[in-house]
Design a protein around this motif. Sequence first.
Motif, PDB file in Angstrom:
ATOM      1  N   ALA A 137      -4.567  -9.571  -8.491  1.00 49.18           N
ATOM      2  CA  ALA A 137      -3.547  -9.457  -7.442  1.00 49.18           C
ATOM      3  C   ALA A 137      -4.074 -10.173  -6.205  1.00 49.18           C
ATOM      4  CB  ALA A 137      -3.224  -7.982  -7.184  1.00 49.18           C
ATOM      5  N   SER A 138      -3.994  -9.526  -5.059  1.00 52.88           N
ATOM      6  CA  SER A 138      -4.415 -10.143  -3.794  1.00 52.88           C
ATOM      7  C   SER A 138      -4.284  -9.078  -2.711  1.00 52.88           C
ATOM      8  CB  SER A 138      -3.478 -11.312  -3.461  1.00 52.88           C
ATOM      9  OG  SER A 138      -3.575 -11.685  -2.104  1.00 52.88           O
ATOM     10  N   MET A 139      -4.973  -9.275  -1.590  1.00 51.62           N
ATOM     11  CA  MET A 139      -4.741  -8.386  -0.436  1.00 51.62           C
ATOM     12  C   MET A 139      -3.269  -8.443  -0.016  1.00 51.62           C
ATOM     13  SD  MET A 139      -7.377  -6.727   0.400  1.00 51.62           S
ATOM     14  CE  MET A 139      -6.974  -6.132   2.042  1.00 51.62           C
ATOM     15  N   ASN A 237     -12.311  -6.504   3.417  1.00 51.55           N
ATOM     16  CA  ASN A 237     -10.998  -6.324   2.784  1.00 51.55           C
ATOM     17  C   ASN A 237     -10.744  -4.860   2.453  1.00 51.55           C
ATOM     18  OD1 ASN A 237     -10.412  -9.087   2.879  1.00 51.55           O
ATOM     19  ND2 ASN A 237     -11.597  -9.454   1.013  1.00 51.55           N
ATOM     20  N   ARG A 238     -11.815  -4.158   2.043  1.00 46.21           N
ATOM     21  CA  ARG A 238     -11.651  -2.721   1.745  1.00 46.21           C
ATOM     22  C   ARG A 238     -11.243  -1.978   3.015  1.00 46.21           C
ATOM     23  NH1 ARG A 238     -15.595  -3.979  -2.087  1.00 46.21           N
ATOM     24  NH2 ARG A 238     -17.384  -3.692  -0.717  1.00 46.21           N
ATOM     25  N   LEU A 239     -11.873  -2.331   4.136  1.00 44.59           N
ATOM     26  CA  LEU A 239     -11.518  -1.712   5.419  1.00 44.59           C
ATOM     27  C   LEU A 239     -10.077  -2.073   5.789  1.00 44.59           C
ATOM     28  CD1 LEU A 239     -12.435  -0.190   7.989  1.00 44.59           C
ATOM     29  CD2 LEU A 239     -13.170  -2.386   8.918  1.00 44.59           C
ATOM     30  N   GLY A 240      -9.740  -3.336   5.607  1.00 45.65           N
ATOM     31  CA  GLY A 240      -8.378  -3.799   5.916  1.00 45.65           C
ATOM     32  C   GLY A 240      -7.327  -3.022   5.137  1.00 45.65           C
ATOM     33  N   ALA A 241      -7.595  -2.770   3.863  1.00 48.72           N
ATOM     34  CA  ALA A 241      -6.625  -2.037   3.022  1.00 48.72           C
ATOM     35  C   ALA A 241      -6.457  -0.611   3.532  1.00 48.72           C
ATOM     36  CB  ALA A 241      -7.082  -2.046   1.573  1.00 48.72           C
ATOM     37  N   LYS A 242      -7.567  -0.005   3.963  1.00 47.09           N
ATOM     38  CA  LYS A 242      -7.490   1.377   4.492  1.00 47.09           C
ATOM     39  C   LYS A 242      -6.609   1.407   5.742  1.00 47.09           C
ATOM     40  CE  LYS A 242     -11.515   3.826   2.803  1.00 47.09           C
ATOM     41  NZ  LYS A 242     -12.697   3.010   2.461  1.00 47.09           N
ATOM     42  N   LEU A 243      -6.795   0.414   6.615  1.00 41.93           N
ATOM     43  CA  LEU A 243      -6.011   0.375   7.855  1.00 41.93           C
ATOM     44  C   LEU A 243      -4.540   0.109   7.547  1.00 41.93           C
ATOM     45  CD1 LEU A 243      -8.490  -1.629  10.129  1.00 41.93           C
ATOM     46  CD2 LEU A 243      -8.068   0.832  10.120  1.00 41.93           C
ATOM     47  N   LEU A 244      -4.300  -0.807   6.622  1.00 38.66           N
ATOM     48  CA  LEU A 244      -2.910  -1.142   6.264  1.00 38.66           C
ATOM     49  C   LEU A 244      -2.157   0.078   5.735  1.00 38.66           C
ATOM     50  CD1 LEU A 244      -3.253  -4.602   4.501  1.00 38.66           C
ATOM     51  CD2 LEU A 244      -1.756  -4.090   6.448  1.00 38.66           C
ATOM     52  N   ALA A 245      -2.887   0.943   5.028  1.00 40.96           N
ATOM     53  CA  ALA A 245      -2.239   2.121   4.425  1.00 40.96           C
ATOM     54  C   ALA A 245      -1.717   3.082   5.495  1.00 40.96           C
ATOM     55  CB  ALA A 245      -3.225   2.834   3.502  1.00 40.96           C
ATOM     56  N   LEU A 246      -2.255   2.955   6.723  1.00 37.56           N
ATOM     57  CA  LEU A 246      -1.850   3.868   7.797  1.00 37.56           C
ATOM     58  C   LEU A 246      -0.587   3.390   8.514  1.00 37.56           C
ATOM     59  CD1 LEU A 246      -5.402   4.382   9.402  1.00 37.56           C
ATOM     60  CD2 LEU A 246      -4.236   5.886   7.768  1.00 37.56           C
ATOM     61  N   VAL A 251       6.401  -2.264  10.034  1.00 39.39           N
ATOM     62  CA  VAL A 251       5.638  -2.530  11.271  1.00 39.39           C
ATOM     63  C   VAL A 251       4.653  -3.673  11.030  1.00 39.39           C
ATOM     64  CG1 VAL A 251       3.996  -1.527  12.917  1.00 39.39           C
ATOM     65  CG2 VAL A 251       5.919  -0.152  12.056  1.00 39.39           C
ATOM     66  N   THR A 252       3.983  -3.639   9.870  1.00 40.32           N
ATOM     67  CA  THR A 252       3.046  -4.726   9.529  1.00 40.32           C
ATOM     68  C   THR A 252       3.796  -6.052   9.470  1.00 40.32           C
ATOM     69  OG1 THR A 252       1.706  -3.208   8.240  1.00 40.32           O
ATOM     70  CG2 THR A 252       1.398  -5.534   7.783  1.00 40.32           C
ATOM     71  N   ALA A 253       4.946  -6.056   8.810  1.00 39.82           N
ATOM     72  CA  ALA A 253       5.719  -7.296   8.665  1.00 39.82           C
ATOM     73  C   ALA A 253       6.134  -7.829  10.032  1.00 39.82           C
ATOM     74  CB  ALA A 253       6.947  -7.045   7.793  1.00 39.82           C
ATOM     75  N   ARG A 254       6.581  -6.913  10.911  1.00 39.33           N
ATOM     76  CA  ARG A 254       7.032  -7.342  12.244  1.00 39.33           C
ATOM     77  C   ARG A 254       5.860  -7.959  13.011  1.00 39.33           C
ATOM     78  NH1 ARG A 254       8.641  -2.448  14.923  1.00 39.33           N
ATOM     79  NH2 ARG A 254       9.978  -2.216  13.126  1.00 39.33           N
ATOM     80  N   SER A 255       4.699  -7.297  12.911  1.00 34.39           N
ATOM     81  CA  SER A 255       3.554  -7.773  13.677  1.00 34.39           C
ATOM     82  C   SER A 255       3.035  -9.118  13.124  1.00 34.39           C
ATOM     83  CB  SER A 255       2.500  -6.673  13.675  1.00 34.39           C
ATOM     84  OG  SER A 255       1.252  -7.170  13.413  1.00 34.39           O
ATOM     85  N   LEU A 256       3.045  -9.281  11.793  1.00 33.65           N
ATOM     86  CA  LEU A 256       2.615 -10.565  11.214  1.00 33.65           C
ATOM     87  C   LEU A 256       3.569 -11.681  11.621  1.00 33.65           C
ATOM     88  CD1 LEU A 256       1.591  -9.547   7.559  1.00 33.65           C
ATOM     89  CD2 LEU A 256       0.072 -10.277   9.398  1.00 33.65           C
TER      90      LEU A 256
END
Length: 266
Positions: A137-139, A237-246, A251-256
């Motif tokens: 897959a991918s991040m 990336n592991r840290l990034g995934a943890k943050l993304l889950a929150l 909101v993520t899409a809007r910010s990107l």
Amino acid sequence: MQTTLITGASGGIGEALTTRFAERKHNLLLVARNADKLAAQCRQLADKFGITAQYIAADLATPAAPAEIFAETQRRGLEVAVLINNAGIGSGGEFAQLALEAELRLIQLNVAALVALTHLFVPPMQARRSGIVVNVASMAAFMPVPYMATYAASKAFVRSFTEAITEECKPHNVQVLLLFPGLTRTNFNEAAGIAGDLSKGLNTEYTSATQTPQQVADEALKALDAGKQAVISGAMNRLGAKLLALVPAAVTARSLAKSYRQKMGL
Ligand SMILES: NC(=O)c1ccc[n+]([C@@H]2O[C@H](COP(=O)([O-])OP(=O)(O)OC[C@H]3O[C@@H](n4cnc5c(N)ncnc54)[C@H](OP(=O)(O)O)[C@@H]3O)[C@@H](O)[C@H]2O)c1
């Protein structure tokens, strides 16, 4: 003959996985489009590691390719004990402006070919009560990515599909591993036509934290040995995934999207 089939084996993460499995004395079946590269790779792998290395040159964005590959393994008397669905391509830019044909080819390769190969090779594994499937897959599977919409959605499919079949395969003693690489130093950006082109997407510039394909392959093998179902490659990336889950996906899409438009001065 027991064989490990790796798609997208001629470069990047697939090539690194190829070397790692050869080191472990697996006989290999390499799949990609570039026949010359695959032939040279097979000669080198056989010479260096004393294994049998064969290839099938195929375009997995062609709907008939998975069934042709399966039939060819049967003709050659190969028992595919390990299936690695690694071949994939990216795309970037404003979706409405991209060529539809290329977006649909991406879905055929990243999604349909992976589903078809899994469907073809898993039943014999289940019948033998042994086998391994690795889906790459991918991040980008963890979030909607504006300006890389189809690619991220294709990897979200790979994530959901693989998490589901992992459970279906358990009673049959078939191990399934879902691999999430982050940005990795390969030909991926060039192949997607997004290398060094800010207008074609986000976060494609390498930093000191960007992993090599060998690092990704090592993390995948470690996870397989540990019997894990999923592995995110790289501590950042592991840290990034943890943050993304929150954060809610919208909101993520809007910010990107906002950050992309700022970079582009839009
Ligand atoms: N690099 C990254 O930053 C990154 C990050 C997250 C996830 N990933 C995922 O990791 C996987 C491997 O990517 P990579 O970074 O190693 O990319 P890469 O260096 O571009 O390698 C892609 C491999 O797939 C093969 N391939 C491409 N199109 C194909 C087709 N239509 N039919 C058959 N084979 C095809 C290529 O060989 P031919 O050109 O000879 O066919 C090559 O062997 C992909 O699924 C990608 O989505 C990559």
